[in-house]
Design an enzyme around this catalytic site. Structure first.
Site, PDB file in Angstrom:
ATOM      1  N   ARG A  57      72.649  27.680  23.595  1.00 30.07           N
ATOM      2  CA  ARG A  57      72.339  29.112  23.554  1.00 30.07           C
ATOM      3  C   ARG A  57      72.735  29.847  24.826  1.00 30.07           C
ATOM      4  O   ARG A  57      73.406  30.886  24.775  1.00 30.07           O
ATOM      5  CB  ARG A  57      70.829  29.319  23.345  1.00 30.07           C
ATOM      6  CG  ARG A  57      70.371  29.126  21.930  1.00 30.07           C
ATOM      7  CD  ARG A  57      68.956  28.532  21.915  1.00 30.07           C
ATOM      8  NE  ARG A  57      69.066  27.122  22.235  1.00 30.07           N
ATOM      9  CZ  ARG A  57      69.194  26.188  21.316  1.00 30.07           C
ATOM     10  NH1 ARG A  57      69.102  26.486  20.059  1.00 30.07           N
ATOM     11  NH2 ARG A  57      69.381  24.919  21.650  1.00 30.07           N
ATOM     12  N   THR A  58      72.288  29.339  25.967  1.00 30.97           N
ATOM     13  CA  THR A  58      72.457  30.100  27.212  1.00 30.97           C
ATOM     14  C   THR A  58      73.941  30.229  27.569  1.00 30.97           C
ATOM     15  O   THR A  58      74.431  31.314  27.870  1.00 30.97           O
ATOM     16  CB  THR A  58      71.682  29.412  28.360  1.00 30.97           C
ATOM     17  OG1 THR A  58      70.368  29.112  27.887  1.00 30.97           O
ATOM     18  CG2 THR A  58      71.587  30.298  29.575  1.00 30.97           C
ATOM     19  N   ARG A 107      73.531  26.490  35.913  1.00 37.50           N
ATOM     20  CA  ARG A 107      72.405  25.682  35.388  1.00 37.50           C
ATOM     21  C   ARG A 107      72.484  24.328  36.063  1.00 37.50           C
ATOM     22  O   ARG A 107      73.557  23.723  36.144  1.00 37.50           O
ATOM     23  CB  ARG A 107      72.490  25.515  33.870  1.00 37.50           C
ATOM     24  CG  ARG A 107      71.461  24.494  33.360  1.00 37.50           C
ATOM     25  CD  ARG A 107      71.341  24.437  31.883  1.00 37.50           C
ATOM     26  NE  ARG A 107      70.646  25.594  31.359  1.00 37.50           N
ATOM     27  CZ  ARG A 107      70.228  25.702  30.090  1.00 37.50           C
ATOM     28  NH1 ARG A 107      70.438  24.706  29.242  1.00 37.50           N
ATOM     29  NH2 ARG A 107      69.595  26.780  29.675  1.00 37.50           N
ATOM     30  N   HIS A 135      63.843  29.950  34.399  1.00 32.34           N
ATOM     31  CA  HIS A 135      64.932  30.241  33.455  1.00 32.34           C
ATOM     32  C   HIS A 135      64.796  31.744  33.164  1.00 32.34           C
ATOM     33  O   HIS A 135      64.320  32.161  32.114  1.00 32.34           O
ATOM     34  CB  HIS A 135      64.758  29.396  32.195  1.00 32.34           C
ATOM     35  CG  HIS A 135      65.916  29.421  31.244  1.00 32.34           C
ATOM     36  ND1 HIS A 135      66.971  30.302  31.347  1.00 32.34           N
ATOM     37  CD2 HIS A 135      66.182  28.656  30.151  1.00 32.34           C
ATOM     38  CE1 HIS A 135      67.834  30.079  30.359  1.00 32.34           C
ATOM     39  NE2 HIS A 135      67.371  29.084  29.620  1.00 32.34           N
TER      40      HIS A 135
HETATM   41  N1   CP Z   1      66.857  28.111  25.530  1.00 33.43           N
HETATM   42  C1   CP Z   1      67.843  27.443  26.125  1.00 33.43           C
HETATM   43  O1   CP Z   1      67.984  27.434  27.369  1.00 33.43           O
HETATM   44  O2   CP Z   1      68.677  26.781  25.259  1.00 33.43           O
HETATM   45  P1   CP Z   1      69.980  25.995  25.689  1.00 33.43           P
HETATM   46  O3   CP Z   1      69.553  24.793  26.481  1.00 33.43           O
HETATM   47  O4   CP Z   1      70.676  25.626  24.402  1.00 33.43           O
HETATM   48  O5   CP Z   1      70.816  26.901  26.542  1.00 33.43           O
END
Ligand code: CP
Length: 310
Positions: A57-58, A107, A135
Site C-alpha cells: 500500500r504505502t 521505510r 508511520h
Molecule cells: N499499511 C501499510 O503500511 O501497508 P504496507 O506495508 O503494504 O505498505
C-alpha cells in the site's frame, strides 16, 4: 504552511498542521476522482521511494501520489541494489540525492532512520514507517477516512486493537487522534499493550468485549508475526478467541461504528472475513485515501522546502 520540509512523525506536527494536510488532501481527492487524475503542480521534481522493508500500500500509493502530482518517481529496489554489496544507508541516500532526488520516502526496520537521514541530506525526507516508532502517513490517511465518515474527529471514541507493542501505526494514530481531540482506548493482551503507553493519555483494556462498548471506530492492527518474541500470546487460535474481531463482537460497539485496518490483514487471526469485507468496513477506502493524503504531504513539503531555501 508546514514548519518542516521533512515529515518524520506525527509527534512533531501541530493540530493545525494535521488539519492543513487533511484539508489539502480533500482537494486532491477531488482531483483523483476526475477522469484526468493528474495536476502539473510538481513537474520537474523527483521522488525516490527507498524501501528497506516490504510494502504494498504505502510504496504503491506514494508512487501514484507522485505521478498524480507530475513528479518523476523512482522505486529503489533494495534487493537488487548495491546495499547487498554493503553500501551504507547514508551512502545510499547521498547517492540517491546526487542522482537528483528532491524527496526521499524511506521505510526501514530501525526506528529513527528517517531522522538520521534528515540530518544528512538536503532532500525532504518522508517517513514511510520506521521500526516500531511511527508511520505518519498511515495515521493521516486514517484520520482523513474517519473525518470523511464521521464528520469530525473531536470527541470520537476510537479503539485500537491488537499488537500495540510492535505497531508504528498505533503510535502515530495515538499522537494524531489525541491532537485532534479524540478519545483513544487500546485493547489487547497485556503482553502486547505495554504499560508505558498509558503515558500518552489513552485508556487500556485487556478484555475485548468490555473495550468495544461505546466506540465509534474500531481500528484493528495486524499481529506482526515477524516481530514477535516467544510467548507473547499462546497461539494464533487463542489470540483470535480473545481479541479477534467477529460480527458478534462488533455488535458491542456503537451501531454506526466503522471498522478500519491498515493492512495487510491476517484474516482469521485478528479479523474475520465477514467483518473485513462487511458493510461497516472502510479498509479499502483507507487505501484509496492514501493517495490523496500522500499527494497533500508531498505538495505541502514542497512549499516548506521552497520556504527553507529563501
Ligand atoms: N499499511 C501499510 O503500511 O501497508 P504496507 O506495508 O503494504 O505498505
Amino acid at each position: 504552511m508546514l514548519k518542516s520540509k521533512h515529515l518524520l512523525g506525527i509527534k512533531d506536527l501541530s493540530a493545525d498542521e494535521i488539519n492543513l494536510i487533511l484539508d489539502t488532501a480533500s482537494g486532491f481527492k477531488d482531483v483523483i476522482s476526475r477522469d484526468i487524475k493528474k495536476v502539473p503542480t510538481l513537474r520537474g521534481r523527483t521522488v525516490v521511494n527507498l524501501f528497506y522493508e516490504p510494502s504494498t500500500r504505502t510504496r504503491t500509493s506514494f508512487e501514484l501520489a507522485s505521478k498524480r502530482l507530475s513528479t518523476d518517481v523512482v522505486n529503489f529496489s533494495v534487493p537488487t541494489s548495491s546495499v547487498v554489496k554493503g553500501e551504507t544507508l547514508i551512502d545510499t541516500a547521498l547517492t540517491v540525492q546526487a542522482l537528483g532526488a528532491d524527496f526521499i520516502v524511506i521505510r526501514h526496520s530501525s526506528s529513527g532512520v528517517p531522522h538520521l537521514l534528515a540530518s544528512k541530506v538536503d532532500a525532504s525526507v518522508i517517513n514511510a514507517g520506521d521500526g516500531t516508532n511511527e508511520h505518519p502517513t498511515q495515521a493521516l490517511l486514517d484520520a482523513f477516512t474517519m473525518r470523511e465518515k464521521k464528520g469530525s474527529i473531536e470527541g470520537l471514541n476510537v479503539a485500537i486493537v491488537g499488537d500495540i507493542a510492535h505497531s508504528r501505526v498505533a503510535k502515530s494514530n495515538i499522537y494524531c487522534l489525541k491532537k485532534l481531540g479524540a478519545k483513544v482506548r487500546l485493547i489487547g493482551p497485556p503482553t502486547l499493550v505495554p504499560d508505558v503507553i498509558k503515558q500518552l493519555g489513552v485508556d487500556t483494556y485487556y478484555d475485548m468485549n468490555a473495550g468495544l462498548k461505546g466506540v465509534d471506530v474500531v481500528m484493528m492492527l495486524r499481529i506482526q508475526l515477524e516481530r514477535q518474541g516467544v510467548g507473547l500470546f499462546p497461539s494464533k487460535d487463542e489470540y483470535f478467541k480473545h481479541w479477534g474481531l467477529t460480527t458478534e463482537r462488533l455488535a458491542l460497539a456503537n451501531d454506526d461504528a466503522i471498522v478500519m485496518h491498515p493492512g495487510p490483514m491476517n484474516r482469521g487471526v485478528e479479523i474475520t472475513s465477514s467483518v473485513a469485507d462487511g458493510e461497516r468496513s472502510v479498509i479499502l477506502e483507507q487505501v484509496t485515501n492514501g493517495i490523496a493524503v500522500r499527494m497533500a504531504v508531498i505538495y505541502l513539503l514542497e512549499g516548506a522546502r521552497q520556504e527553507a531555501k529563501q
